[in-house]
Structure formats: C-alpha cells, structure tokens
Scaffold this motif. Structure first.
Motif, mmCIF file in Angstrom:
data_model
loop_
_atom_site.group_PDB
_atom_site.id
_atom_site.type_symbol
_atom_site.label_atom_id
_atom_site.label_comp_id
_atom_site.label_asym_id
_atom_site.label_seq_id
_atom_site.Cartn_x
_atom_site.Cartn_y
_atom_site.Cartn_z
ATOM 1 N N LEU A 79 12.315 -10.870 27.296
ATOM 2 C CA LEU A 79 13.455 -9.959 27.189
ATOM 3 C C LEU A 79 14.691 -10.690 26.687
ATOM 4 O O LEU A 79 15.415 -10.190 25.826
ATOM 5 C CB LEU A 79 13.729 -9.300 28.547
ATOM 6 N N ILE A 80 14.939 -11.872 27.186
ATOM 7 C CA ILE A 80 16.130 -12.619 26.788
ATOM 8 C C ILE A 80 16.054 -13.005 25.319
ATOM 9 O O ILE A 80 17.062 -12.998 24.602
ATOM 10 C CB ILE A 80 16.365 -13.837 27.720
ATOM 11 N N ASP A 81 14.848 -13.290 24.822
ATOM 12 C CA ASP A 81 14.680 -13.597 23.397
ATOM 13 C C ASP A 81 14.916 -12.345 22.554
ATOM 14 O O ASP A 81 15.512 -12.412 21.479
ATOM 15 C CB ASP A 81 13.295 -14.175 23.118
ATOM 16 N N CYS A 82 14.456 -11.204 23.052
ATOM 17 C CA CYS A 82 14.702 -9.942 22.357
ATOM 18 C C CYS A 82 16.200 -9.678 22.282
ATOM 19 O O CYS A 82 16.718 -9.279 21.228
ATOM 20 C CB CYS A 82 13.974 -8.795 23.061
ATOM 21 N N ALA A 83 16.918 -9.906 23.380
ATOM 22 C CA ALA A 83 18.369 -9.697 23.401
ATOM 23 C C ALA A 83 19.046 -10.577 22.353
ATOM 24 O O ALA A 83 19.927 -10.114 21.623
ATOM 25 C CB ALA A 83 18.928 -9.975 24.797
ATOM 26 N N ARG A 84 18.617 -11.816 22.267
ATOM 27 C CA ARG A 84 19.186 -12.710 21.247
ATOM 28 C C ARG A 84 18.885 -12.196 19.844
ATOM 29 O O ARG A 84 19.760 -12.205 18.971
ATOM 30 C CB ARG A 84 18.607 -14.116 21.406
ATOM 31 N N GLU A 85 17.633 -11.769 19.613
ATOM 32 C CA GLU A 85 17.214 -11.269 18.292
ATOM 33 C C GLU A 85 18.101 -10.129 17.800
ATOM 34 O O GLU A 85 18.428 -10.057 16.623
ATOM 35 C CB GLU A 85 15.778 -10.726 18.340
ATOM 36 N N ASP A 100 13.936 -0.786 43.129
ATOM 37 C CA ASP A 100 14.228 -1.201 41.752
ATOM 38 C C ASP A 100 15.167 -2.399 41.759
ATOM 39 O O ASP A 100 15.005 -3.335 40.989
ATOM 40 C CB ASP A 100 14.905 -0.074 40.962
ATOM 41 N N PHE A 101 16.183 -2.339 42.624
ATOM 42 C CA PHE A 101 17.179 -3.411 42.655
ATOM 43 C C PHE A 101 16.556 -4.749 43.014
ATOM 44 O O PHE A 101 16.905 -5.776 42.426
ATOM 45 C CB PHE A 101 18.322 -3.082 43.621
ATOM 46 N N GLU A 102 15.656 -4.766 43.961
ATOM 47 C CA GLU A 102 15.037 -6.027 44.378
ATOM 48 C C GLU A 102 14.340 -6.711 43.203
ATOM 49 O O GLU A 102 14.510 -7.909 42.975
ATOM 50 C CB GLU A 102 14.053 -5.785 45.521
ATOM 51 N N TYR A 103 13.578 -5.957 42.437
ATOM 52 C CA TYR A 103 12.896 -6.499 41.271
ATOM 53 C C TYR A 103 13.915 -6.930 40.210
ATOM 54 O O TYR A 103 13.831 -8.030 39.655
ATOM 55 C CB TYR A 103 11.936 -5.454 40.693
ATOM 56 N N GLU A 104 14.874 -6.062 39.933
ATOM 57 C CA GLU A 104 15.865 -6.342 38.899
ATOM 58 C C GLU A 104 16.725 -7.546 39.261
ATOM 59 O O GLU A 104 17.115 -8.320 38.389
ATOM 60 C CB GLU A 104 16.747 -5.112 38.647
ATOM 61 N N PHE A 105 17.022 -7.718 40.537
ATOM 62 C CA PHE A 105 17.812 -8.857 40.997
ATOM 63 C C PHE A 105 17.113 -10.164 40.627
ATOM 64 O O PHE A 105 17.744 -11.107 40.147
ATOM 65 C CB PHE A 105 18.024 -8.755 42.514
ATOM 66 N N GLN A 106 15.803 -10.219 40.824
ATOM 67 C CA GLN A 106 15.038 -11.415 40.447
ATOM 68 C C GLN A 106 15.072 -11.630 38.941
ATOM 69 O O GLN A 106 15.218 -12.759 38.463
ATOM 70 C CB GLN A 106 13.593 -11.298 40.911
ATOM 71 N N MET A 107 14.926 -10.546 38.184
ATOM 72 C CA MET A 107 14.937 -10.646 36.724
ATOM 73 C C MET A 107 16.279 -11.164 36.214
ATOM 74 O O MET A 107 16.321 -11.990 35.299
ATOM 75 C CB MET A 107 14.633 -9.281 36.091
ATOM 76 N N VAL A 108 17.369 -10.696 36.795
ATOM 77 C CA VAL A 108 18.697 -11.153 36.384
ATOM 78 C C VAL A 108 18.813 -12.656 36.589
ATOM 79 O O VAL A 108 19.299 -13.378 35.709
ATOM 80 C CB VAL A 108 19.819 -10.414 37.148
ATOM 81 N N ASN A 111 16.796 -14.386 33.895
ATOM 82 C CA ASN A 111 17.434 -14.235 32.586
ATOM 83 C C ASN A 111 18.701 -15.074 32.484
ATOM 84 O O ASN A 111 18.968 -15.676 31.440
ATOM 85 C CB ASN A 111 17.725 -12.762 32.278
ATOM 86 N N ARG A 112 19.476 -15.136 33.556
ATOM 87 C CA ARG A 112 20.699 -15.965 33.554
ATOM 88 C C ARG A 112 20.344 -17.440 33.432
ATOM 89 O O ARG A 112 21.072 -18.198 32.789
ATOM 90 C CB ARG A 112 21.527 -15.728 34.808
ATOM 91 N N ALA A 113 19.239 -17.856 34.038
ATOM 92 C CA ALA A 113 18.812 -19.252 33.908
ATOM 93 C C ALA A 113 18.409 -19.568 32.465
ATOM 94 O O ALA A 113 18.606 -20.684 31.991
ATOM 95 C CB ALA A 113 17.648 -19.535 34.861
ATOM 96 N N LEU A 114 17.873 -18.562 31.775
ATOM 97 C CA LEU A 114 17.446 -18.749 30.386
ATOM 98 C C LEU A 114 18.616 -18.661 29.401
ATOM 99 O O LEU A 114 18.625 -19.341 28.379
ATOM 100 C CB LEU A 114 16.374 -17.720 30.014
ATOM 101 N N ASP A 115 19.592 -17.807 29.703
ATOM 102 C CA ASP A 115 20.757 -17.649 28.821
ATOM 103 C C ASP A 115 21.867 -16.964 29.603
ATOM 104 O O ASP A 115 21.861 -15.738 29.754
ATOM 105 C CB ASP A 115 20.399 -16.833 27.581
ATOM 106 N N ASP A 116 22.822 -17.749 30.073
ATOM 107 C CA ASP A 116 23.877 -17.178 30.915
ATOM 108 C C ASP A 116 24.985 -16.492 30.119
ATOM 109 O O ASP A 116 25.951 -15.994 30.693
ATOM 110 C CB ASP A 116 24.453 -18.217 31.875
ATOM 111 N N SER A 117 24.842 -16.418 28.806
ATOM 112 C CA SER A 117 25.848 -15.717 28.004
ATOM 113 C C SER A 117 25.537 -14.222 27.877
ATOM 114 O O SER A 117 26.367 -13.460 27.397
ATOM 115 C CB SER A 117 25.942 -16.339 26.606
ATOM 116 N N ILE A 118 24.353 -13.815 28.318
ATOM 117 C CA ILE A 118 23.958 -12.406 28.236
ATOM 118 C C ILE A 118 24.029 -11.800 29.631
ATOM 119 O O ILE A 118 23.345 -12.246 30.543
ATOM 120 C CB ILE A 118 22.548 -12.250 27.623
#
Length: 165
Positions: A79-85, A100-108, A111-118
C-alpha cells in the motif's frame, strides 16, 4: 500544491459506505485515487476489470458534484508503495466499528515505519452505513436477500447477473 489522497480496498463490490467515504473525502483532497487491490487470497466475486468499471461509473457523479478529481488505480504491491506511485500524501481509510480500528491501527504503524511522510486519515462511516461490508452484501445476495439498501442500483443488478438470481 495539490493534495492527493489514496483510498484503497478490494471494492468487491463497491457499497454505499464506500461511496459515502469517497464523497466526504472531497473536503480533504483535490484528487482521490481509488486503489483497487488485486488480492488473490480473497477470491473476489467480480473481476478486477468489473470492479474498476463499477467504481468509475459510481464515482463520476461524485466527481462532477464535488469538483474532486477521482481516478481508479489497480494495485498489487505494498500500500505504501502504491501511495508513492500515485503521489498521495495521505491514505484514507473508512471505519465502521472498533474492530476495524484495531486492524487499521496496526497498519498505520507499519506504514509509518515504511514511510512517515504519508499520513493516514480515518473517516467514520455515516451511521446508516456502519454495518455495510462487501462480504456481507455478497452473502445476502447469494442467499437471495435484498441488497438494495446497501449498494447502488447498478451494483444490485450486477450482483444479480453474477449470481444468477
């Protein structure tokens, strides 16, 4: 600077809840990219081409009404690569329930570890749409139930054609 958001999902099929989030995102971004996930593990009912066409058709009136540019972008990478693309500065996620929040919280966090500018922005679904999930819509349609309260009329017809009922 143009604000570009990415709203990812499988959209199998697109629901009134998805469209609600898309409409409400128009207040946050100038352009919204609908990222249609190619998720082979989920075994979608509709092909990628069908899902893309349905989203494009349903989003055209939203784009016209709000002035927000909407484009559809299939993806199969991170997902983070798609966002960059697509040049997205934010990922938009719709929430229906605490689960939903519990799952999304982990994803955030990942994703922040991969790219904290998004950034990731969460939008709660309107109360009328909080129970709607594509998985449940498909199940109701398979069993002959009425899905009209949950999806646009064109999607009701597509489900009937696909499921033969």
């Amino acid at each position: 600077m143009q604000r570009i958001g990415l709203y990812p999902g499988t959209f199998d099929p697109v629901t009134l809840g998805h469209l609600d989030v898309i409409r409400r995102t128009s207040a946050l971004v100038d352009e919204l990219v609908i990222g249609v996930a190619i998720n082979r593990d989920k075994g979608p009912l509709f092909s990628l081409e069908e899902r893309v066409a349905m989203i494009e058709a349903e989003c055209a009136p939203i784009s016209e009404r709000t002035g927000m540019k909407i484009r559809v972008h299939p993806f199969e990478n991170l997902l983070i690569d798609c966002a960059r693309e697509v040049g997205a500065g934010m990922i938009v996620r719709g929430l229906r329930a605490v689960s939903d929040f519990e799952y999304e919280f982990q994803m955030v966090g990942m994703n922040r570890a991969l790219d904290d500018s998004i950034e990731t922005v969460f939008l709660m679904a309107e109360a009328a749409h909080q129970a709607i999930a594509s998985k449940l819509v498909k199940e109701i349609a398979r069993l002959g139930g009425d899905v009209a309260p949950f999806v646009p009329q064109a999607i009701v017809s597509a489900l009937k054609r696909k499921l033969g009922n």
